[in-house]
Design a protein around this motif. Structure first.
Motif, mmCIF file in Angstrom:
data_model
loop_
_atom_site.group_PDB
_atom_site.id
_atom_site.type_symbol
_atom_site.label_atom_id
_atom_site.label_comp_id
_atom_site.label_asym_id
_atom_site.label_seq_id
_atom_site.Cartn_x
_atom_site.Cartn_y
_atom_site.Cartn_z
ATOM 1 N N ALA A 106 39.034 45.728 41.206
ATOM 2 C CA ALA A 106 40.140 44.842 40.830
ATOM 3 C C ALA A 106 39.880 43.433 41.360
ATOM 4 O O ALA A 106 40.083 42.442 40.654
ATOM 5 C CB ALA A 106 41.464 45.402 41.356
ATOM 6 N N ARG A 107 39.395 43.351 42.606
ATOM 7 C CA ARG A 107 39.037 42.046 43.175
ATOM 8 C C ARG A 107 37.983 41.358 42.313
ATOM 9 O O ARG A 107 38.068 40.172 42.017
ATOM 10 C CB ARG A 107 38.510 42.249 44.607
ATOM 11 C CG ARG A 107 38.280 40.982 45.372
ATOM 12 C CD ARG A 107 36.870 40.507 45.550
ATOM 13 N NE ARG A 107 35.858 41.506 45.766
ATOM 14 C CZ ARG A 107 34.600 41.325 45.385
ATOM 15 N NH1 ARG A 107 34.216 40.224 44.771
ATOM 16 N NH2 ARG A 107 33.692 42.257 45.590
ATOM 17 N N LYS A 108 37.010 42.132 41.849
ATOM 18 C CA LYS A 108 35.942 41.558 41.027
ATOM 19 C C LYS A 108 36.466 41.049 39.689
ATOM 20 O O LYS A 108 36.025 40.007 39.201
ATOM 21 C CB LYS A 108 34.833 42.583 40.811
ATOM 22 C CG LYS A 108 34.045 42.856 42.073
ATOM 23 C CD LYS A 108 32.969 43.894 41.844
ATOM 24 C CE LYS A 108 32.222 44.161 43.133
ATOM 25 N NZ LYS A 108 30.868 44.619 42.924
ATOM 26 N N TYR A 109 37.403 41.775 39.074
ATOM 27 C CA TYR A 109 37.962 41.311 37.806
ATOM 28 C C TYR A 109 38.782 40.036 38.007
ATOM 29 O O TYR A 109 38.762 39.144 37.148
ATOM 30 C CB TYR A 109 38.789 42.403 37.123
ATOM 31 C CG TYR A 109 37.920 43.269 36.244
ATOM 32 C CD1 TYR A 109 37.701 42.935 34.921
ATOM 33 C CD2 TYR A 109 37.286 44.393 36.756
ATOM 34 C CE1 TYR A 109 36.884 43.702 34.115
ATOM 35 C CE2 TYR A 109 36.461 45.169 35.966
ATOM 36 C CZ TYR A 109 36.262 44.823 34.648
ATOM 37 O OH TYR A 109 35.440 45.576 33.848
ATOM 38 N N LEU A 110 39.488 39.933 39.111
ATOM 39 C CA LEU A 110 40.216 38.694 39.401
ATOM 40 C C LEU A 110 39.238 37.548 39.641
ATOM 41 O O LEU A 110 39.437 36.445 39.124
ATOM 42 C CB LEU A 110 41.125 38.896 40.618
ATOM 43 C CG LEU A 110 42.262 39.889 40.408
ATOM 44 C CD1 LEU A 110 42.939 40.222 41.732
ATOM 45 C CD2 LEU A 110 43.268 39.373 39.390
#
Length: 154
Positions: free
Chosen positions: A84-88
């Motif tokens: 999720a951090r990577k998609y943000l």
């Protein structure tokens, strides 16, 4: 971890031959946005939520991805939290590329990096800032940082 293909190109190609929800110890954090198009089942859960067309869609996208992040956090799913951090992060970097470079084109036909414009697309800049806000929330989350440290220590 078994990788189908050579794993050198994260922009396409086959996913890893691993269900990282079932096998979280096999997840490697990697650099930046590595794995966003390959780490399952998180790719299939997060990619449909990801959009950076303009500020409103970016806000809806970032909120939805952050909600997933919170669910992963509740379930102690570090691979999901990190994805999720990577998609943000990817929402920020992709939108900022379009904000700085007309049409998102960073390199000329000769392969040389073009000079960034200030701002080629103001709407994309606003979208990038939305993603940055949520990305920062994850990075500053004490539970995320502790889970990341524990995962690295394994």
């Amino acid at each position: 971890m078994i990788v189908v293909g050579d794993g050198s190109d994260d922009s396409g190609g086959p996913e890893y031959d691993t269900d990282f929800r079932e096998n979280p110890d096999e997840y490697e954090i990697g650099r930046g946005e590595e794995g966003v198009f390959k780490v399952e089942p998180y790719k299939s859960e997060l990619l449909p939520l990801w959009s950076y067309k303009e500020e409103e869609s970016a806000r809806e996208s970032a909120e939805a991805i952050y909600e997933r992040y919170e669910k992963y956090r509740e379930n102690d799913e570090f691979p999901g939290m990190d994805m999720a951090r990577k998609y943000l992060q990817m929402g920020y970097t992709r939108a900022m590329r379009y904000a700085k470079y007309s049409g998102g084109t960073k390199y000329g036909d000769d392969g040389e990096e073009l000079e960034p414009e200030q701002w080629a697309d103001e709407e994309k800049r606003e979208a990038a800032l939305v993603f940055e806000e949520y990305w920062e929330r994850v990075r500053e989350d004490e539970r995320y940082r502790n889970a990341k440290e524990r995962h690295r220590d394994q």
